[in-house]
Write a protein that holds these residues in place. Sequence first.
Motif, PDB file in Angstrom:
ATOM      1  N   ASN A  16       2.135  -1.370  13.578  1.00  0.00           N
ATOM      2  CA  ASN A  16       3.054  -2.479  13.341  1.00  0.00           C
ATOM      3  C   ASN A  16       4.374  -1.841  12.954  1.00  0.00           C
ATOM      4  O   ASN A  16       4.396  -0.908  12.157  1.00  0.00           O
ATOM      5  CB  ASN A  16       2.520  -3.380  12.228  1.00  0.00           C
ATOM      6  N   LYS A  17       5.449  -2.365  13.502  1.00  0.00           N
ATOM      7  CA  LYS A  17       6.780  -1.783  13.320  1.00  0.00           C
ATOM      8  C   LYS A  17       7.137  -1.574  11.844  1.00  0.00           C
ATOM      9  O   LYS A  17       7.754  -0.572  11.482  1.00  0.00           O
ATOM     10  CB  LYS A  17       7.809  -2.684  14.001  1.00  0.00           C
ATOM     11  N   VAL A  18       6.740  -2.510  10.985  1.00  0.00           N
ATOM     12  CA  VAL A  18       7.090  -2.412   9.558  1.00  0.00           C
ATOM     13  C   VAL A  18       6.474  -1.163   8.924  1.00  0.00           C
ATOM     14  O   VAL A  18       7.041  -0.606   7.973  1.00  0.00           O
ATOM     15  CB  VAL A  18       6.714  -3.694   8.785  1.00  0.00           C
ATOM     16  N   ILE A  70      -7.112   1.997  -3.257  1.00  0.00           N
ATOM     17  CA  ILE A  70      -6.703   2.840  -4.386  1.00  0.00           C
ATOM     18  C   ILE A  70      -5.194   3.068  -4.372  1.00  0.00           C
ATOM     19  O   ILE A  70      -4.681   3.938  -5.063  1.00  0.00           O
ATOM     20  CB  ILE A  70      -7.464   4.185  -4.408  1.00  0.00           C
ATOM     21  N   GLY A  71      -4.502   2.270  -3.578  1.00  0.00           N
ATOM     22  CA  GLY A  71      -3.054   2.330  -3.514  1.00  0.00           C
ATOM     23  C   GLY A  71      -2.579   1.384  -2.426  1.00  0.00           C
ATOM     24  O   GLY A  71      -3.352   1.014  -1.540  1.00  0.00           O
ATOM     25  N   ILE A  72      -1.319   0.984  -2.534  1.00  0.00           N
ATOM     26  CA  ILE A  72      -0.730   0.126  -1.510  1.00  0.00           C
ATOM     27  C   ILE A  72       0.786   0.248  -1.590  1.00  0.00           C
ATOM     28  O   ILE A  72       1.350   0.386  -2.677  1.00  0.00           O
ATOM     29  CB  ILE A  72      -1.171  -1.354  -1.671  1.00  0.00           C
ATOM     30  N   ALA A  73       1.420   0.223  -0.434  1.00  0.00           N
ATOM     31  CA  ALA A  73       2.876   0.243  -0.353  1.00  0.00           C
ATOM     32  C   ALA A  73       3.354  -1.145   0.087  1.00  0.00           C
ATOM     33  O   ALA A  73       2.631  -1.873   0.766  1.00  0.00           O
ATOM     34  CB  ALA A  73       3.336   1.297   0.649  1.00  0.00           C
ATOM     35  N   GLY A 117       4.024  -6.214   4.614  1.00  0.00           N
ATOM     36  CA  GLY A 117       5.133  -6.683   5.436  1.00  0.00           C
ATOM     37  C   GLY A 117       6.485  -6.729   4.756  1.00  0.00           C
ATOM     38  O   GLY A 117       7.417  -7.311   5.301  1.00  0.00           O
ATOM     39  N   VAL A 118       6.637  -6.100   3.587  1.00  0.00           N
ATOM     40  CA  VAL A 118       7.896  -6.140   2.841  1.00  0.00           C
ATOM     41  C   VAL A 118       8.514  -4.743   2.832  1.00  0.00           C
ATOM     42  O   VAL A 118       7.906  -3.793   2.336  1.00  0.00           O
ATOM     43  CB  VAL A 118       7.685  -6.637   1.393  1.00  0.00           C
TER      44      VAL A 118
END
Length: 172
Positions: free
Chosen positions: A10-12, A44-47, A52-53
């Motif tokens: 996905n581009k994002v 255990i992590g997320i950006a 989508g932000v």
Amino acid sequence: MARDIVIWPNKVLNTPTKPVTDFGEHLTKLLDEMYASMKEAEGIGIAANQIGVSQRCSWVGREDGTFFEIINPQILEKSGPVTLEEGCLSVPDQYEKTPRFHKVKVKYQDRAGEWHELEAEGRLAHVLQHEIDHLDGHVFVEHLSNLKRSLILEKMKKLQKALSRRKDEKKE
């Protein structure tokens, strides 16, 4: 409230995120949504770009099961090349040995805008590198061979189609 995790490609996910400049209510809401999404997906992590932000902030899990946010992070130093098994919420059910570094030194801000420096090794260093890669517009599969990456790409395209069909069916 948890938001859907964006699936690669996905581009994002392949676009560098924008620095956080507003440390107010909007950031608090975004961090809360990210945390809920990560917990729901048992990550255990997320950006931020994984929901989508395009903002330069992430949650990082420690080995003791606690989490902390990093905003506008930069890797200052890295040492001790190592290859570790890695997966990703945006590339579900795919795990591959990925080259990383055993130790890193990271500079980042907290939700109040205060700067911190952290030296990490082992699993924490691994998660920091993975999440900062996301914020730089990179997914772990980019560290893999062309063959492995193309095999995973086909699986993710099929998953995206299946998820799209499910969403369409729910609308009917």
